[in-house]
Every structure is written in structure tokens, then in C-alpha cells.
Design an enzyme around this catalytic site. Structure first.
Site, PDB file in Angstrom:
ATOM      1  N   SER A 127     -14.885  -1.707  -4.766  1.00 53.77           N
ATOM      2  CA  SER A 127     -14.148  -0.628  -4.616  1.00 53.77           C
ATOM      3  C   SER A 127     -14.531   0.637  -5.135  1.00 53.77           C
ATOM      4  O   SER A 127     -15.176   0.651  -6.418  1.00 53.77           O
ATOM      5  CB  SER A 127     -12.659  -1.176  -5.193  1.00 53.77           C
ATOM      6  OG  SER A 127     -11.933  -0.104  -5.302  1.00 53.77           O
ATOM      7  N   TYR A 152      -6.711  -4.158 -12.611  1.00 54.30           N
ATOM      8  CA  TYR A 152      -7.302  -4.315 -11.331  1.00 54.30           C
ATOM      9  C   TYR A 152      -8.663  -3.516 -11.192  1.00 54.30           C
ATOM     10  O   TYR A 152      -9.567  -4.124 -10.823  1.00 54.30           O
ATOM     11  CB  TYR A 152      -6.509  -3.782 -10.448  1.00 54.30           C
ATOM     12  CG  TYR A 152      -7.116  -3.845  -8.974  1.00 54.30           C
ATOM     13  CD1 TYR A 152      -7.524  -4.971  -8.224  1.00 54.30           C
ATOM     14  CD2 TYR A 152      -7.509  -2.677  -8.646  1.00 54.30           C
ATOM     15  CE1 TYR A 152      -8.142  -4.753  -7.131  1.00 54.30           C
ATOM     16  CE2 TYR A 152      -8.321  -2.338  -7.167  1.00 54.30           C
ATOM     17  CZ  TYR A 152      -8.570  -3.486  -6.792  1.00 54.30           C
ATOM     18  OH  TYR A 152      -9.359  -3.520  -5.484  1.00 54.30           O
ATOM     19  N   LYS A 156     -12.835  -4.930 -11.069  1.00 56.69           N
ATOM     20  CA  LYS A 156     -13.875  -4.660 -10.035  1.00 56.69           C
ATOM     21  C   LYS A 156     -15.211  -4.283 -10.839  1.00 56.69           C
ATOM     22  O   LYS A 156     -16.232  -4.867 -10.522  1.00 56.69           O
ATOM     23  CB  LYS A 156     -13.348  -3.743  -9.208  1.00 56.69           C
ATOM     24  CG  LYS A 156     -12.438  -4.203  -8.277  1.00 56.69           C
ATOM     25  CD  LYS A 156     -12.866  -5.399  -7.271  1.00 56.69           C
ATOM     26  CE  LYS A 156     -11.784  -5.789  -6.440  1.00 56.69           C
ATOM     27  NZ  LYS A 156     -12.331  -7.124  -5.645  1.00 56.69           N
TER      28      LYS A 156
HETATM   29  N1  UFG Z   1       0.788   7.202  -1.302  1.00 58.72           N
HETATM   30  C1  UFG Z   1       1.891   7.979  -1.150  1.00 58.72           C
HETATM   31  N2  UFG Z   1       3.054   7.373  -0.662  1.00 58.72           N
HETATM   32  C2  UFG Z   1       2.975   5.824  -0.573  1.00 58.72           C
HETATM   33  C3  UFG Z   1       1.850   5.231  -0.938  1.00 58.72           C
HETATM   34  C4  UFG Z   1       0.793   5.852  -1.215  1.00 58.72           C
HETATM   35  O1  UFG Z   1       1.802   9.140  -1.251  1.00 58.72           O
HETATM   36  O2  UFG Z   1       4.047   5.314  -0.274  1.00 58.72           O
HETATM   37  C5  UFG Z   1      -0.450   7.943  -1.598  1.00 58.72           C
HETATM   38  C6  UFG Z   1      -1.116   7.852  -3.134  1.00 58.72           C
HETATM   39  O3  UFG Z   1      -0.579   8.469  -3.887  1.00 58.72           O
HETATM   40  C7  UFG Z   1      -2.461   7.980  -2.809  1.00 58.72           C
HETATM   41  C8  UFG Z   1      -2.675   7.812  -1.129  1.00 58.72           C
HETATM   42  O4  UFG Z   1      -1.416   7.644  -0.571  1.00 58.72           O
HETATM   43  O5  UFG Z   1      -2.744   9.362  -2.880  1.00 58.72           O
HETATM   44  C9  UFG Z   1      -3.482   6.357  -0.892  1.00 58.72           C
HETATM   45  O6  UFG Z   1      -2.854   5.344  -1.531  1.00 58.72           O
HETATM   46  P1  UFG Z   1      -2.997   3.809  -1.506  1.00 58.72           P
HETATM   47  O7  UFG Z   1      -1.965   3.119  -2.376  1.00 58.72           O
HETATM   48  O8  UFG Z   1      -2.726   3.580   0.106  1.00 58.72           O
HETATM   49  O9  UFG Z   1      -4.478   3.687  -1.753  1.00 58.72           O
HETATM   50  P2  UFG Z   1      -5.251   4.083  -3.192  1.00 58.72           P
HETATM   51  O10 UFG Z   1      -6.120   5.012  -2.691  1.00 58.72           O
HETATM   52  O11 UFG Z   1      -4.413   4.312  -4.186  1.00 58.72           O
HETATM   53  O12 UFG Z   1      -5.710   2.693  -3.599  1.00 58.72           O
HETATM   54  C10 UFG Z   1      -6.577   1.637  -2.738  1.00 58.72           C
HETATM   55  C11 UFG Z   1      -6.556   0.356  -2.861  1.00 58.72           C
HETATM   56  C12 UFG Z   1      -6.720  -0.034  -4.438  1.00 58.72           C
HETATM   57  C13 UFG Z   1      -7.947   0.472  -4.759  1.00 58.72           C
HETATM   58  C14 UFG Z   1      -8.180   2.128  -4.346  1.00 58.72           C
HETATM   59  C15 UFG Z   1      -9.392   2.478  -4.853  1.00 58.72           C
HETATM   60  O13 UFG Z   1      -5.008   0.004  -2.577  1.00 58.72           O
HETATM   61  O14 UFG Z   1      -6.958  -1.441  -4.378  1.00 58.72           O
HETATM   62  O15 UFG Z   1      -7.726   2.139  -3.021  1.00 58.72           O
HETATM   63  O16 UFG Z   1     -10.628   1.916  -4.156  1.00 58.72           O
HETATM   64  F1  UFG Z   1      -8.259   0.393  -5.986  1.00 58.72           F
END
Ligand code: UFG
Length: 343
Positions: A127, A152, A156
């Protein structure tokens, strides 16, 4: 004879899309999945798309004896793609031991069996979380790995180290590729398989599609004061089918001995960063749905911005993400509508 590949976690979101791509390239696929976060019906759906039912066994890869019995029985396996893992950042903070056990022990059991039963190739799901908040963007594979912000993320990083040390010790008999995923979204064009989170979605796109479908009242956008174009966080969203195809390329690179090092690392993203608001607007534009959202405080542990430099993957693997974000979001919406029976 067809080349045999074991796909752990092959019933899950990225796993199932990869199984379909492997089948279409002529591989014979064997799945091991404990179904802890996936649904057995996905096997029917894979068969519907490809016309071929993958071999399947349900068990927990933490069971070392079971893993060894499996490899003894399946002596034609030539490679492994290891997806099976726990992946929710928040849950990992509450239950770290579950994450360390599931994510580390499964990899160790597989690597041990690879040596014992002469399986020479492994592709590992890593990741971009290993980079933390990169200082230089877009981030290349040469960027330093930074201290993890969740158990988590730490699994990784540790898994990459376990791979490195084990593959070094195997001295050429086992080779691997770690694919560092950015943010996979979207669904197969057939809308037979896609992302189906259990309970309230933690990730952005399933939250968007469930809000659009009326299952959720309102999307909360976490943080509007980041140092970005509109104050919301930036990510690199990649179509899950493009990501799946990267695995097929990685497997064939290993099988044909085209790898340059015993363990290689590749960024698997599109190379383009989008803010949360840009993604929401793109979704509204392609679907014609007005999304109910509000801007709220930042989510703890989130990084501000990350997107991939994909030059190395593009040049070395000869792979490039093909789908536009519009196509990708449209596929996510078609899938959501199909599973909710919305016309
Ligand atoms: N977000 C919102 N509202 C929501 C969900 C997410 O605004 O309801 C925002 C988050 O704050 C972030 C962006 O959307 O800024 C993306 O969020 P995600 O949860 O979809 O993805 P992340 O980048 O936080 O995490 C993903 C994977 C993880 C991994 C990470 C980095 O879910 O498993 O990418 O690789 F670790």
C-alpha cells in the site's frame, strides 16, 4: 498445460477482479479465502463472467499445518498472489493483535511453504500507506518508508520487510513483487463483481455511492483546511480492473524471469491526484445525481495528499492505468444500482 496460480483472498474486492483477469489470460486459478470479509456467491459471479469456476478452499491461512497440507496436495502451483489480509485502519487501532496475526502470520506461512514445496513466485498486496505523508509529490518508489500511523499500516511495512529478508535468504529460489496500491475504486464492467463493504463504509467511494442510492443520509467530507486546491485531501484513485491487470503483468514478469531484482516494488496508481471535492463533483457530473454532503473536521490519521509517480511501473512493467476517473466512477454507480435494484 495452464499455469496454476494461487490467489489468497480471491473472493474479496481486488482479489475477485484479479481472478477474472488471470482467467482471461489463460491461468488456472486456485483460491483460498476464509470468507471473513467476503461472500461465497462471488465465485458464481466470477464463473458468470469468465465461464470458468476457480478452484476454491475455505480456510484460515494462519493455520500453518493446513497451509502445508494445501501445498502438498496442490503440487502444480507456480505462483501466489497474496491478497488475504485485514484492511480497515480504524479496526486495526482497536484490535491490533488481530491485524498483526492475520497479516503477518499468513505471509510467513506462505513464504515457508513456498520454500518447502518449490513455489518460486509471489506478488504481495502492499500500500502507498508505507510512504506516510511524502515530502515530494508525486511519490516514487525511492521515497523513504515512514513510521506507520496505524497497526494496519505497520503490518504492510513489516510484511515488506518479511518478504525482503525471506527472499534474500532463499537466494534466488523465491522471487517477489510488492505492489503498492493507491486508492482502488470502481467495479467490473459486467457489474457482476464490485466493492461490497460490510456495514457502514469506511472508504470514500462506497460511502458516496451508498449516499447516492439513499442508504446513507449524507456524506461527511473529512477536512476542508488542508493545503490543497480546495482544502480537501488529495488521493490517487485507480480503477480496480486496472489494478487487477497490474497483478497479471507482475505474475508473468516473475514467471518469465524478467524481474531485475529478487524483490521489486512498484507504485500502482494513475499518477493523478484528485481532491475529495473534485471526486464528488466528478461523480455528480457522470451520474447526474446531486450528492448530499457536508464539510466536517479532519479524520484522525488521514494524510493530506498523496499521488503516485508511475514512471517506474509504466516503463518496467509496461503497464499503465487506462480508465478515466469518470469511467471508473460510472462503473461504481452501475454496480451500486445493480445490487440495490435501482433503475
Ligand atoms: N473520506 C471522506 N469521507 C468519507 C470517507 C473518506 O471525506 O466518508 C476522505 C478521507 O478522509 C480521505 C479520502 O476520502 O481524505 C480517501 O479516504 P479512503 O478511506 O477512501 O481512503 P484512504 O486514502 O484513507 O485509505 C486507503 C485504504 C487504506 C490504505 C490507504 C493508503 O482504505 O487501506 O488508502 O494506502 F492504507
Amino acid at each position: 498445460m495452464k499455469k496454476q496460480v494461487l490467489v489468497t483472498g480471491g473472493v474479496g474486492y481486488i482479489g475477485s477482479h484479479t481472478v477474472v483477469e488471470l482467467q482471461s489470460e489463460g491461468y488456472e486459478v486456485f483460491i483460498v479465502d476464509d470468507l471473513s470479509n467476503s461472500n461465497i456467491e462471488v465465485l458464481d459471479r466470477i464463473e458468470k463472467i469468465s465461464g470458468v469456476r476457480p478452484h476454491f478452499e475455505q480456510f484460515d491461512l494462519c493455520d500453518r499445518v493446513r497451509v502445508q497440507e494445501y501445498f502438498q496436495k496442490h503440487d502444480g502451483l507456480e505462483a501466489i498472489i497474496h491478497f488475504a489480509a485485514s484492511k480497515a485502519v480504524g479496526e486495526s487501532v482497536e484490535n491490533p493483535l488481530l491485524y498483526y496475526r492475520n497479516n503477518l502470520v499468513t505471509l510467513m506461512n506462505l513464504l515457508e511453504a513456498m520454500g518447502q514445496y518449490n513455489v518460486p513466485s509471489i506478488v504481495f498486496s502492499s500500500s502507498c500507506t508505507v510512504y506516510g505523508q511524502p515530502e515530494v509529490l508525486p511519490v516514487t518508489e525511492k521515497a523513504p518508508v515512514q513510521e506507520a500511523t496505524s497497526p494496519y499500516g505497520n503490518t504492510k511495512q513489516i510484511c515488506e520487510e518479511i518478504l525482503f529478508d525471506s527472499i534474500s535468504a532463499y537466494a534466488g529460489s523465491v522471487r517477489g513483487i510488492a505492489l503498492r496500491y493507491f486508492n482502488p475504486i470502481g467495479a467490473h464492467a459486467s457489474a457482476e463483481i464490485g466493492e461490497l463493504p460490510v456495514g457502514v463504509p469506511q472508504n470514500l467511494v462506497p460511502y458516496i455511492t451508498q449516499t447516492a442510492a439513499g442508504l446513507r443520509e449524507q456524506l461527511s467530507i473529512f477536512g476542508d483546511d488542508y493545503d490543497t486546491a480546495d482544502g480537501t485531501a488529495v488521493r490517487d484513485y485507480i480503477h480496480v480492473v486496472d489494478l487487477a491487470k497490474a497483478h497479471v503483468v507482475a505474475i508473468s514478469r516473475l514467471m518469465e524471469h524478467n524481474n531485475k531484482k529478487p524483490l521489486e516494488f512498484f507504485n500502482i496508481g494513475t499518477g493523478t491526484g484528485l481532491t475529495v471535492l473534485q471526486l464528488v463533483k466528478a461523480f455528480e457530473k457522470v451520474t447526474g445525481v446531486d450528492l448530499n454532503y457536508k464539510l466536517v473536521d479532519r479524520r484522525t490519521g488521514d494524510i493530506e495528499k498523496v499521488w503516485a509517480d508511475t514512471t517506474f511501473a509504466n516503463e518496467e512493467l509496461g503497464w499503465k492505468a487506462q480508465s478515466s476517473v469518470e469511467e471508473t466512477l460510472a462503473s461504481a454507480w452501475v454496480w451500486e444500482k445493480k445490487i440495490r435494484n435501482i433503475n
